[in-house]
Design a protein around this motif. Structure first.
Motif, PDB file in Angstrom:
ATOM      1  N   ASN A 179       0.831  -1.197   0.000  1.00 55.64           N
ATOM      2  CA  ASN A 179       0.000   0.000   0.000  1.00 55.64           C
ATOM      3  C   ASN A 179       0.868   1.251   0.000  1.00 55.64           C
TER       4      ASN A 179
ATOM      5  N   HIS B 232      -5.393   2.147  -4.522  1.00 61.88           N
ATOM      6  CA  HIS B 232      -5.841   1.296  -3.415  1.00 61.88           C
ATOM      7  C   HIS B 232      -4.746   0.283  -3.119  1.00 61.88           C
TER       8      HIS B 232
ATOM      9  N   GLU C 216      -6.558   2.816   4.037  1.00 57.72           N
ATOM     10  CA  GLU C 216      -7.576   2.417   3.066  1.00 57.72           C
ATOM     11  C   GLU C 216      -8.995   2.411   3.634  1.00 57.72           C
TER      12      GLU C 216
END
Length: 145
Positions: free
Chosen positions: A37, A52, A120
């Protein structure tokens, strides 16, 4: 459900991203999960749909961005629940279940997963304490999720 027993747990963080790797072997993995990420996304990431968390499984059809709906780390059991679209893309049903072989890397793994989930806005379930984890594992019990 894509399942593996993680002999290797790898966590790395730098100024740009957080990476979690889990594999069934440190020398010749046949099953693995990589979750990566970025700490920030730019316009190009957004335009390409790469804004994402990135998820890859060994033997999966193709990696994916997004679709991670819930993460739980209860005792030595890590579970990643995925959207239907991402399950199809990865070529798996349900989600990903990883049994940690040891608790040695639990702290860094917990911190990295917590950071990814916070970035996220993904639900993250976590057992209460390391002592409870050890007791739960020894007794062969699962904590309620």
């Amino acid at each position: 459900m894509y399942e593996l027993i993680a002999e290797l747990v790898f966590v790395e963080e730098n100024d740009y991203c957080v990476v979690v790797g889990l594999a069934d072997s440190s020398t010749d993995p046949s099953r693995y999960v990589i979750l990566q990420n970025a700490k920030a996304y730019d316009d190009q990431d957004r335009e390409l749909g790469m804004d994402h968390a990135h998820l890859e499984v060994g033997g999966g059809l193709e990696p994916c961005y997004g679709g991670l709906e819930r993460v739980s780390l209860l005792g030595m059991e890590l579970e990643l629940l995925l959207s239907d679209v991402e399950q199809r893309r990865l070529g798996i049903k349900g989600g990903i279940a990883v049994t940690l072989k040891t608790l040695d890397s639990r702290g860094p793994l917990e911190a990295a997963l917590g950071q990814i989930c916070a970035l996220e806005k993904i639900a993250f379930a976590l057992s209460a304490t390391a002592e409870a984890d050890c007791l739960t594992v020894q007794q062969g019990l699962r904590q309620p999720g």
